[in-house]
Write a protein that holds these residues in place. Structure first.
Motif, PDB file in Angstrom:
ATOM      1  N   GLU A 251      38.529  64.517  17.214  1.00  0.00           N
ATOM      2  CA  GLU A 251      39.865  65.096  17.082  1.00  0.00           C
ATOM      3  C   GLU A 251      40.611  65.015  18.404  1.00  0.00           C
ATOM      4  O   GLU A 251      40.035  65.162  19.477  1.00  0.00           O
ATOM      5  CB  GLU A 251      39.770  66.555  16.632  1.00  0.00           C
ATOM      6  CG  GLU A 251      39.301  66.726  15.195  1.00  0.00           C
ATOM      7  CD  GLU A 251      40.271  66.128  14.190  1.00  0.00           C
ATOM      8  OE1 GLU A 251      41.496  66.225  14.426  1.00  0.00           O
ATOM      9  OE2 GLU A 251      39.818  65.548  13.194  1.00  0.00           O
ATOM     10  N   GLY A 252      41.916  64.770  18.308  1.00  0.00           N
ATOM     11  CA  GLY A 252      42.743  64.704  19.501  1.00  0.00           C
ATOM     12  C   GLY A 252      44.184  64.435  19.121  1.00  0.00           C
ATOM     13  O   GLY A 252      44.536  64.345  17.940  1.00  0.00           O
ATOM     14  N   ASP A 253      45.033  64.310  20.140  1.00  0.00           N
ATOM     15  CA  ASP A 253      46.448  64.076  19.894  1.00  0.00           C
ATOM     16  C   ASP A 253      46.761  62.618  19.581  1.00  0.00           C
ATOM     17  O   ASP A 253      47.877  62.292  19.210  1.00  0.00           O
ATOM     18  CB  ASP A 253      47.266  64.506  21.119  1.00  0.00           C
ATOM     19  CG  ASP A 253      47.176  66.010  21.358  1.00  0.00           C
ATOM     20  OD1 ASP A 253      46.966  66.741  20.371  1.00  0.00           O
ATOM     21  OD2 ASP A 253      47.321  66.427  22.519  1.00  0.00           O
TER      22      ASP A 253
ATOM     23  N   THR B  21      48.432  56.897  21.753  1.00  0.00           N
ATOM     24  CA  THR B  21      49.282  58.015  21.372  1.00  0.00           C
ATOM     25  C   THR B  21      50.741  57.578  21.340  1.00  0.00           C
ATOM     26  O   THR B  21      51.275  57.088  22.348  1.00  0.00           O
ATOM     27  CB  THR B  21      49.139  59.182  22.374  1.00  0.00           C
ATOM     28  OG1 THR B  21      47.761  59.540  22.491  1.00  0.00           O
ATOM     29  CG2 THR B  21      49.949  60.381  21.923  1.00  0.00           C
TER      30      THR B  21
ATOM     31  N   ARG C 155      42.255  55.078  23.446  1.00  0.00           N
ATOM     32  CA  ARG C 155      42.916  56.005  22.533  1.00  0.00           C
ATOM     33  C   ARG C 155      44.422  55.850  22.703  1.00  0.00           C
ATOM     34  O   ARG C 155      44.942  55.844  23.819  1.00  0.00           O
ATOM     35  CB  ARG C 155      42.470  57.434  22.803  1.00  0.00           C
ATOM     36  CG  ARG C 155      40.982  57.636  22.482  1.00  0.00           C
ATOM     37  CD  ARG C 155      40.585  59.094  22.558  1.00  0.00           C
ATOM     38  NE  ARG C 155      39.234  59.301  22.064  1.00  0.00           N
ATOM     39  CZ  ARG C 155      38.188  59.585  22.844  1.00  0.00           C
ATOM     40  NH1 ARG C 155      38.350  59.686  24.144  1.00  0.00           N
ATOM     41  NH2 ARG C 155      36.996  59.762  22.308  1.00  0.00           N
TER      42      ARG C 155
END
Length: 318
Positions: A184-186, A206, A204
């Protein structure tokens, strides 16, 4: 007023005029370029992605100026100093840039400086976001800003959006990689590249929207990329990852604008018009693996053997 009084007043006036640090720097750069008259020969890209050059034909001779020219130059300098102005012609009067837009190739970990007004993005490491994360594709066409004394960077894209790439190296077993990617993360999407020595390189991504402003030291080296929406966004859109992806040509003609503010208060802006086409490539070795990386040099067309050109995104700096 006698000549002696005039000379005293003139010297006092000179003492009150202090050219800015930026003006002194431009003058020094121009003098060095003229004195050494260096030309460079590009050799390629080294292991960490830096462009390598060899300086050739350096002219270190000193040519004395004629007395008439010295008198004329002194007179011109006196006028400019009295006006509080310093004018330097570099690169045809356009001035020298204080920052560079460098392409970043995630698959090889290499950085490619711009050259001759071209930025060579790498299209290859595409990642897709799930519908619940907004969908779309993270193209792998990434860049970073390089320069000294940068206080802030503002970047905007007039088509699609920008995204940030955060990276991490971890030691992970094969069964742990999927869990790391799904943590889980932004972020909206992730990639992982596993190596034989047990290390895994995590990426990752964003979404940031059409523009981003970054202050302080994080502005230098921050890796940004270009995000495209799904072709069928809206009613009837496909739910499969990458099943409805837009072609790279969707960005052809888009404009990337980068504005940099420096610690001394000066600022500079570059506009990059995006295009698709074939670029030449070089082979680099990173982490024990060989990769082909696009360089900022246009190719005539595809290489039949598929070894010396890439069809990718590139930008022309206006």
């Amino acid at each position: 007023m006698g000549i002696d009084d005039f000379e005293k007043d003139y010297r006092k006036l000179q003492g009150r005029i202090a050219p800015s640090a930026e003006a002194r720097s431009r003058v020094a750069d121009a003098v060095r370029k003229d004195a050494f008259a260096e030309s460079e020969e590009r050799l390629g890209i080294d292991r960490v992605g830096r462009a390598r050059y060899r300086v050739r034909g350096v002219d270190r001779s000193i040519r004395p100026l004629s007395g008439a020219f010295r008198s004329f130059a002194a007179a011109v300098c006196a006028v400019l100093v009295c006006a509080g102005l310093v004018v330097v012609a570099v690169n045809g009067g356009g001035g020298s840039s204080r920052f560079d837009i460098q392409a970043y190739a995630a698959e090889s970990g290499t950085v490619q400086p711009s050259r001759d007004g071209l930025v060579a993005f790498s299209y290859g490491e595409v990642a897709f976001a799930t519908p619940d994360k907004g969908g779309g594709q993270f193209t792998g066409c990434m860049f970073q800003i390089a320069g000294e004394n940068i206080a802030s960077v503002e970047a905007s894209l007039d088509r699609g959006e920008l995204y940030r790439c955060d990276e991490e190296w971890v030691q992970a077993e094969s069964g742990e990689i999927e869990a790391l990617m799904g943590a889980e993360g932004d972020w909206q999407a992730s990639l992982a590249k596993a190596y034989a020595d047990g290390r895994t390189h995590l990426f990752r991504f964003t979404r940031l929207g059409p523009s981003v402003v970054e202050e302080g030291s994080a502005a230098v080296g921050m890796r940004l990329g270009m995000w495209l929406p799904d072709a069928g966004d809206g009613e009837g859109a496909s739910s499969g990852l990458g099943a409805d992806m837009l072609p790279l040509e969707w960005l052809d003609g888009a404009k990337l604008t980068v504005s940099v503010r420096f610690a001394d208060g000066a600022s500079e802006t570059k506009e990059v018009v995006l295009h698709t086409g074939y670029l030449k490539t070089v082979t680099v070795e990173e982490n024990g693996v060989e990769w082909r990386v696009a360089v900022p040099e246009l190719a005539d067309g595809p290489d039949p053997a598929g070894q010396s050109t890439f069809y990718t995104l590139y930008g022309t700096i206006e």
